[in-house]
Design an enzyme around this catalytic site. Structure first.
Site, PDB file in Angstrom:
ATOM      1  N   GLY A 146     -39.538   3.904  65.510  1.00  0.00           N
ATOM      2  CA  GLY A 146     -40.326   3.869  64.273  1.00  0.00           C
ATOM      3  C   GLY A 146     -39.923   2.699  63.396  1.00  0.00           C
ATOM      4  O   GLY A 146     -39.839   2.818  62.183  1.00  0.00           O
ATOM      5  N   GLY A 147     -39.696   1.551  64.036  1.00  0.00           N
ATOM      6  CA  GLY A 147     -39.136   0.410  63.311  1.00  0.00           C
ATOM      7  C   GLY A 147     -40.143  -0.474  62.609  1.00  0.00           C
ATOM      8  O   GLY A 147     -39.767  -1.458  61.973  1.00  0.00           O
ATOM      9  N   ARG A 172     -42.274   0.190  60.098  1.00  0.00           N
ATOM     10  CA  ARG A 172     -42.557   0.345  58.654  1.00  0.00           C
ATOM     11  C   ARG A 172     -41.518   1.272  58.018  1.00  0.00           C
ATOM     12  O   ARG A 172     -40.692   1.879  58.721  1.00  0.00           O
ATOM     13  CB  ARG A 172     -43.984   0.864  58.432  1.00  0.00           C
ATOM     14  CG  ARG A 172     -44.279   2.188  59.116  1.00  0.00           C
ATOM     15  CD  ARG A 172     -45.789   2.461  59.116  1.00  0.00           C
ATOM     16  NE  ARG A 172     -46.108   3.697  59.802  1.00  0.00           N
ATOM     17  CZ  ARG A 172     -46.175   4.885  59.205  1.00  0.00           C
ATOM     18  NH1 ARG A 172     -45.970   4.976  57.917  1.00  0.00           N
ATOM     19  NH2 ARG A 172     -46.459   5.970  59.902  1.00  0.00           N
ATOM     20  N   ASP A 215     -43.072   6.086  72.070  1.00  0.00           N
ATOM     21  CA  ASP A 215     -43.468   7.354  71.461  1.00  0.00           C
ATOM     22  C   ASP A 215     -42.354   8.355  71.737  1.00  0.00           C
ATOM     23  O   ASP A 215     -42.170   8.789  72.883  1.00  0.00           O
ATOM     24  CB  ASP A 215     -44.796   7.820  72.068  1.00  0.00           C
ATOM     25  CG  ASP A 215     -45.254   9.154  71.492  1.00  0.00           C
ATOM     26  OD1 ASP A 215     -44.499   9.772  70.710  1.00  0.00           O
ATOM     27  OD2 ASP A 215     -46.364   9.584  71.847  1.00  0.00           O
ATOM     28  N   TYR A 248     -39.905  21.022  59.122  1.00  0.00           N
ATOM     29  CA  TYR A 248     -39.206  19.750  58.912  1.00  0.00           C
ATOM     30  C   TYR A 248     -37.721  20.007  58.647  1.00  0.00           C
ATOM     31  O   TYR A 248     -36.847  19.356  59.244  1.00  0.00           O
ATOM     32  CB  TYR A 248     -39.856  19.016  57.737  1.00  0.00           C
ATOM     33  CG  TYR A 248     -39.291  17.646  57.435  1.00  0.00           C
ATOM     34  CD1 TYR A 248     -39.614  16.546  58.235  1.00  0.00           C
ATOM     35  CD2 TYR A 248     -38.461  17.437  56.338  1.00  0.00           C
ATOM     36  CE1 TYR A 248     -39.115  15.282  57.945  1.00  0.00           C
ATOM     37  CE2 TYR A 248     -37.965  16.179  56.034  1.00  0.00           C
ATOM     38  CZ  TYR A 248     -38.290  15.098  56.839  1.00  0.00           C
ATOM     39  OH  TYR A 248     -37.802  13.847  56.552  1.00  0.00           O
ATOM     40  N   LYS A 290     -34.674  18.755  61.012  1.00  0.00           N
ATOM     41  CA  LYS A 290     -33.652  17.833  60.493  1.00  0.00           C
ATOM     42  C   LYS A 290     -32.260  18.471  60.496  1.00  0.00           C
ATOM     43  O   LYS A 290     -31.252  17.777  60.653  1.00  0.00           O
ATOM     44  CB  LYS A 290     -34.054  17.353  59.096  1.00  0.00           C
ATOM     45  CG  LYS A 290     -35.312  16.469  59.092  1.00  0.00           C
ATOM     46  CD  LYS A 290     -35.106  15.193  59.902  1.00  0.00           C
ATOM     47  CE  LYS A 290     -36.247  14.208  59.710  1.00  0.00           C
ATOM     48  NZ  LYS A 290     -36.043  12.963  60.479  1.00  0.00           N
TER      49      LYS A 290
END
Ligand code: NDP
Length: 243
Positions: free
Chosen positions: A8-9, A11, A59, A151, A155
């Site tokens: 996920g680099g 943004r 992904d 979530y 986490k």
């Protein structure tokens, strides 16, 4: 040259991390799922500044995609010194309204994605008896958030995974740690109204929400000399919101 893979680099926190690592001399592999154009633009920016950067479709919700990306990065960069498991999604709503599909999608991305990426990079790190993995959790993984149960659970799972893996691979010279950011100004919080953001800032002892660069600074610290004796720890840049 030190090499880093950031999921996920393209943004948000991932992009700030890619910039910080590139400035610190890392060759940076920028993973993206949908944001191909942003990833390419960021890699161009880093190369223009004299850095080494590449973009990779990755992904985290797909084992095949993770395997292929890690193979490509390893082929092109030689090895991976640092993995930053940053990719993530969030989901708001009451637990009683949560569908099986939404629960599965969130856990599969935010928790199983971390598992998949760790599993893919570890054989190379173990061979080299050296490596660093930094997993991006959240304050909600520490404290829990109403209307963000899936979530928070994912986490919290990332923190548990990091602690256990730190014990498993520490003897192989690999450090695994977590960063649990507070509220950070990225698209993930774009759904919050200005009034909600102002309320969160007011609740925060430092009186504001955080910047992606402040999470990137924690990544640099953990990956660098300052973090050399840290394993299985959670660092929480959160302005004091959760203590
Ligand atoms: P953004 O929504 O700005 O970015 C999310 C990133 O995750 C994007 O780069 C996106 O990639 C990537 N992503 C999502 N799903 C996948 C997937 N299946 N595979 C690969 N990449 C994926 O959020 P942030 O930058 O704020 O979040 C980064 C991390 O920080 C997340 O793990 C988040 O939970 C965590 N965090 C954020 C906080 C905040 O307040 N912002 C607070 C605490 C933790 P693409 O665009 O290419 O699809």
């Amino acid at each position: 040259m030190k090499t880093a893979l950031i999921t996920g680099g393209a943004r948000g926190i991932g992009a700030a991390t890619a910039r910080a690592l590139s400035e610190d001399g890392y060759a940076v592999a920028i993973g993206y799922r949908q944001s191909e154009a942003s990833a390419a633009a960021l890699a161009g920016e880093l190369r223009a500044a004299g850095g080494v950067a590449g973009v990779y479709l990755l992904d985290v919700a797909s084992t095949a995609s993770v395997t292929a990306a890690v193979e490509r990065v390893t082929a092109e960069f030689g090895h991976i010194d640092l993995l930053v498991n940053n990719a993530g999604i969030s989901l708001s709503g009451l637990l009683t309204d949560l569908s099986d599909a939404d629960w599965d999608r969130l856990i599969n991305t935010d928790l199983s994605g971390v598992f998949r990426c760790c599993r893919a990079v570890l054989p190379g790190m173990i061979r080299r008896q050296s490596g660093c993995i930094i997993n991006i959790s959240s304050i909600w993984g520490m404290a829990g958030a109403a209307c963000e149960v899936a979530y928070s659970a994912a986490k919290a799972g990332v923190i548990g995974l990091s602690r256990a893996l730190a014990k498993e691979v520490g003897p192989s010279g690999i450090r695994v740690n977590c960063i649990a950011p507070g509220v950070i100004d990225t698209e993930m919080n774009a759904h919050l109204s200005p009034a909600d953001l102002a309320a969160l800032a007011e609740e925060t002892p430092l009186g504001r929400i955080g910047r992606p660069e402040e999470v990137a600074a924690a990544v640099l610290f953990l990956a660098g000399a300052g973090g050399e004796f840290l394993a299985g720890q959670v660092i929480s840049p959160n302005g004091g919101l959760v203590i």
